[in-house]
Design a protein around this motif. Sequence first.
Motif, mmCIF file in Angstrom:
data_model
loop_
_atom_site.group_PDB
_atom_site.id
_atom_site.type_symbol
_atom_site.label_atom_id
_atom_site.label_comp_id
_atom_site.label_asym_id
_atom_site.label_seq_id
_atom_site.Cartn_x
_atom_site.Cartn_y
_atom_site.Cartn_z
ATOM 1 N N TYR A 43 0.835 -1.211 0.000
ATOM 2 C CA TYR A 43 0.000 0.000 0.000
ATOM 3 C C TYR A 43 0.861 1.249 0.000
ATOM 4 N N GLU A 44 0.359 2.286 -0.666
ATOM 5 C CA GLU A 44 1.049 3.576 -0.700
ATOM 6 C C GLU A 44 0.850 4.301 0.632
ATOM 7 N N ASP A 47 -1.712 7.164 0.521
ATOM 8 C CA ASP A 47 -3.110 6.745 0.592
ATOM 9 C C ASP A 47 -3.533 6.464 2.034
ATOM 10 N N SER A 132 -11.752 -0.929 -1.917
ATOM 11 C CA SER A 132 -10.695 -0.552 -2.849
ATOM 12 C C SER A 132 -9.442 -1.348 -2.536
ATOM 13 N N ARG A 134 -6.663 -0.270 -2.941
ATOM 14 C CA ARG A 134 -5.636 0.697 -2.557
ATOM 15 C C ARG A 134 -5.412 0.765 -1.056
ATOM 16 N N SER A 265 -8.318 6.779 -1.641
ATOM 17 C CA SER A 265 -6.895 6.972 -1.910
ATOM 18 C C SER A 265 -6.690 8.454 -2.207
#
Length: 535
Positions: A43-44, A47, A132, A134, A265
């Motif tokens: 995961y970022e 985000d 999601s 994300r 995100s």
Amino acid sequence: MAEATALSDSTSLDNLAYVPYQAYNGTTATGGDSLTQNLNVFYESGDIAWMIASTALVLLMIPGVGFFYSGLARRKSALSLIWLSIMATAVTTFQWFFWGYSLAFSHEAGLFIGALDNFGFMNVLAQPSVGSARIPDLMFAVYQGMFAAITVALAVGAVAERGRMFPCVVFMFIWSTVVYDPIACWTWNPAGWVYKMGGLDFAGGTPVHISSGAAALAYSYVLGKRHGYGTQALNYRPHNVTHVVIGTVFLWVGWFGFNAGSALSANLRAIMAAVVTNLAACVGGITWCLIDYRLEKKWSTVGFCSGVISGLVAITPGSGYVPAWSAVVYGVVAGIGCNFATQLKYWMNADDALDVFAIHAVGGLLGNLLTGFFAADYIAHLDGFTVIQGGWLNHHWIQLAYQLCDSVSGFAYSFVVTCIILSCLSFLGRYIPALRLRASKEEEELGIDDVEIGEFAYDFVEVTRDVRPKGPHDVDEIYDDDDEASQRSHSQATMMAQAEKGPHMGGGSFPMRPLNREREPVTYEHPHGMVGQAS
């Protein structure tokens, strides 16, 4: 150049101070083993940071609801509405952890409701969420838990000034389980029937607003009208406009996390959602204020705040689907539609004291239908992966029918099931006094704050409403600010003018009484010759 090349050759991306992103490759329900692998690489961090901030913003909205409702109500029940909003957070958060999240967003969900595979947040960790890919399950769970909490807080505004608090707390847990969770499942879970049908609801037009508005209307019917409703004895007006403004500001700020956070995100789609959210709120406030001015020739603060909320409600389902210019239409339609919808309660013979139905149910319905018109495929794809057929802007004509089906089914389900829940509680209240839904006439007249809490929002409120000038034919009668006579009391300017005359010209002393307190009065002197008593 040679030095730069050498530096580049000696510097590996693997040595930089960040966690490199990797595509999710786990197969377990938890997403992996945190003892043997770094689960953050899927995961970022941007985000995750945005979603944590959005969660806090939505939480901020809940006391905003309490202050908004408190300011609209009468003084003697002001604190109870704040109490109910924060209690809704506590009760619903536990319910969400216990089984609410699993019933709404289980990976094994059916068309109408989820399974219990995530009971007690079991296995809720690093697997990509159903909302999601994300963000992980755990992040999605805590974020959506705030949506569940604020929906309950909105609905229980219907108990204003005559509903007892303990049965309302019981209602919170039951309602969130059998009403909110199924509607959230069929709207947002990819397994839900509305989701599969193609209904577009970005941030809660049906699960949050229509369901809470329908529940509030049902609660108002079951409780019955306040004593004196529709007569001069209950000449209703907000007791604290400052609270209304404070609540509106909390809601307005928090709605950025509510709508923009629903992009799940940090991307362009979230930015567009923030843009249309703010624009619709502004236009809604202006529109409502202009309508009120046309009728009353006053620039109503409460009217402006109500318009802001109606604009925010309407844009909610479409905030991640519609272009910026359409937010102006949302604001105008919501400001007009919700303003006139406040009169529906008289036609429906319902005492919806805080207009929850008019602003949230009607506002959510208008927003859903407008999304059928203005949803655009290129706006949804701003996140880089969402694909929709769009609404009428994309010549997808059937989308409006999908939106209407979603709205009507959500309203009908919430209204009917809420009536059933409250009817059962009312029946049990005949045998278990603690479950009696409504306060008695004597308790209602005394005030819910005094009867149910034993504490008050403040000790002195709008003293001028409790003061009556004494003239040549003085009497010792003093009126409460909720009595019929006090609604016709002298304005502050009139009293000050009377006081300036002095005792020898008919001015002078003003008797005052303590507000719901059994205390000895204290005498004070006013610089202009006024003499009075206060608690």
